[in-house]
Design an enzyme around this catalytic site. Sequence first.
Site, PDB file in Angstrom:
ATOM      1  N   GLU A 168      11.856  67.567  25.270  1.00 23.67           N
ATOM      2  CA  GLU A 168      12.826  66.611  25.602  1.00 23.67           C
ATOM      3  C   GLU A 168      13.437  66.372  26.867  1.00 23.67           C
ATOM      4  OE1 GLU A 168      15.832  66.103  22.774  1.00 23.67           O
ATOM      5  OE2 GLU A 168      14.499  66.503  21.075  1.00 23.67           O
ATOM      6  N   GLU A 175      16.108  71.733  17.007  1.00 23.52           N
ATOM      7  CA  GLU A 175      17.249  72.375  17.704  1.00 23.52           C
ATOM      8  C   GLU A 175      18.061  72.928  16.763  1.00 23.52           C
ATOM      9  OE1 GLU A 175      19.321  69.115  19.880  1.00 23.52           O
ATOM     10  OE2 GLU A 175      17.945  69.533  21.352  1.00 23.52           O
TER      11      GLU A 175
HETATM   12  C1  GLA Z   1      18.593  66.528  21.482  1.00 24.28           C
HETATM   13  C2  GLA Z   1      18.122  65.993  20.333  1.00 24.28           C
HETATM   14  C3  GLA Z   1      17.587  64.630  20.058  1.00 24.28           C
HETATM   15  C4  GLA Z   1      18.651  63.786  20.661  1.00 24.28           C
HETATM   16  C5  GLA Z   1      18.907  64.194  22.265  1.00 24.28           C
HETATM   17  C6  GLA Z   1      19.734  63.198  22.925  1.00 24.28           C
HETATM   18  O1  GLA Z   1      17.956  67.064  22.203  1.00 24.28           O
HETATM   19  O2  GLA Z   1      16.940  66.906  19.913  1.00 24.28           O
HETATM   20  O3  GLA Z   1      17.343  64.164  18.755  1.00 24.28           O
HETATM   21  O4  GLA Z   1      19.714  63.653  20.059  1.00 24.28           O
HETATM   22  O5  GLA Z   1      19.559  65.298  22.137  1.00 24.28           O
HETATM   23  O6  GLA Z   1      20.121  63.835  24.110  1.00 24.28           O
END
Ligand code: GLA
Length: 685
Positions: A308, A156
């Site tokens: 995710e 991210e």
């Molecule tokens: C993001 C991050 C993860 C985690 C999630 C929690 O997508 O990549 O490491 O922190 O959020 O929702």
Amino acid sequence: MSPRMDAFRARIGGFAFGGDYNPEQWDRGVWDEDVKLMRQAGVNLVTLGVFAWASLEPEPGRFTFGWLDEAMDLLHANGISVDLATPTAAPPAWLAHEHPQTLPVTDDGHVFGFGSRLHFDPTSAVYRGHAAAITRALAERYSRHPALAMWHIGNEYGPVAYTPGSASAFRAWLRRKYGDLDTLNDAWYTRFWSQRYTSWDQVCPPELPRSWSNPARRLDFTRFTSDALLECFTAERDIVRACRDDIPVLTNFMRFYQRADYWRWARAEDAVALDIYPDPGQDDSHVAAALNFDLMRSLRAQPWILMEQAASAVSQWKVNIPKSPGRMRLGSYQAIAHGADSVLFFQWRASRGGHERFHSAMLPHSGTGARTWKEVAALGGELPRIAAAAGSGTNAEIALFFDWDAWWGLTQTHGLPRNDFDYPALVTEHYRPLFHAHHAIDLICSRSALSRYRMVVLPNAYLVGDRFVRALEDFAAGGGTLVCSFFSGVVDENNQVRQPAYPGAFRGLIGAYIDEYWPARDGEEFAVSFADGTTCTADWWQESIHPESATVMASYAGGDFAGRPAVLSNTMGAGRVVYIGTRLDRPGLAATLLGAATAAGARPVIAGAGMPGAPEVPEFVEATRRANDCAEYLFLLNHSATDSAVIGVEPGGTDLITATPVSGPLTLPPLAVAVLEYPAAPPAT
Ligand code: GLA
């Protein structure tokens, strides 16, 4: 399609299922239980090592790969593939301590210190050097490991830095873009407020956000930041590719994320991947989720990776509402329905401590007795039934403009007629009625090819380049339909008002000129009457429109603009442009967009009432299609928690989840999903 992704797909053999796995947080004894339960749940892919830098390199240059060797071997022995991450999103304490200049400084001058994550200045040579070293060490050690299926670079990407290093990188970026200072001074219109630069050293990132700084400079700094972050990604990508070139390399994107121009980023990757956490507390969060899914598919016009999502609640909001039973399954199929080839979660096992200790996981703190575990394991068992649909594509007749330059122009600069534009919300409002009417929608940027679409929708396209304007004119002249909403075509790529104004670039397209933009007071509403006798209300924005070649589709029925045009229709060559000069209420916007779509000949993905004897497909049922050479897959998703729906579908299909033939109308209970497979139509002769 990238050959690297073809190989990945062949290896996984259907949909990837799994999530982030952090064995470094647990004693070795727990790992055996992990892999046993992963197998039980049907996990075939895990993402390893996303934040494991401190566990892999506890001191500069001393690598401790033993635990990762063991984890990779254990996963491989259990038939689970690995998406191996470079851990560079969370630099270790030693890096921050020994090299504080690697830390970002926020726009208000505060150092973002160690103790969270993403605490790096993307322009720092020291950070980049250490990131390259750990990436190289990982690539050299694991490139040939049989478990390796994918590289996951960083996580991210997002930090912005207002450091001296970032200022000098910004200057270098500007020199590459403009060549000389005169060109920069012209582009930034520095004759205003005596802002002319006479030496490159005088040029800096924009100062505090509360100041009224130069709008072109702010825009360029935003573009530069996206590029600086992308350089971090490509540097690591090139290191892993140098060791082995046939493994896909990507990073994970976020929902409606403003700091990185994902159209540009997508071209640097083998596939697009998304992390998404729709808020279960909001009844319609599935609408924006669908838009983001369509955006991910459109970025490379290919299937994408759902990297995710949460099994239930997250932990980042003030109140974190769990996903009620059936919602996680429905959301997972929704991503697949929009082109995802995976269902992956953050994370496998819930962390006992740390900020995300209450974030849900595939395996929650309460273990295998938990409701969420049962739902996760059931989904993992079910996905192989629809494996044939993995890799299939989609076909949309409507395109919706979602462009980072247009977004940044509207929201990163001050001094607009109103300064509270919420670009993702405005785009979503244009997406919503088309989505509810079961249209397939692609997202486009200013460089996308338009000819395959029947209709292109441009929500609030404030900043557009000349090339895109020509492409839109060609599209309309060639028979396409454009629907464009207010405050569009106003400025060029340097954020300067196009002359003669307004709407500079779009005057020919909309067949009118506008002599004044007229934001509304809070709570002010205006009645709007359409030529066909229907009415609606509007708010937030008006324009003083003077039609030239356009005809008036709707006018204001009261207020300062009573009798003046609100919505126009202009004929352009063989095509048509509809211009919406105000913020119509939902029914008004829906009628305008759907009327234009019907007139353009765009067909919804499901005929519904068009099928003999079939009722209308309700709005709460989502319908999409994917297709490959052998078959077409109709996805039907019931988003209502209370109402069943009876859908008229073509006979001759098979419901892949229940393995039953489909002969007549299909009943979808609340939150149910059906994936219907039909043989592909024989090619036309
Ligand atoms: C993001 C991050 C993860 C985690 C999630 C929690 O997508 O990549 O490491 O922190 O959020 O929702």
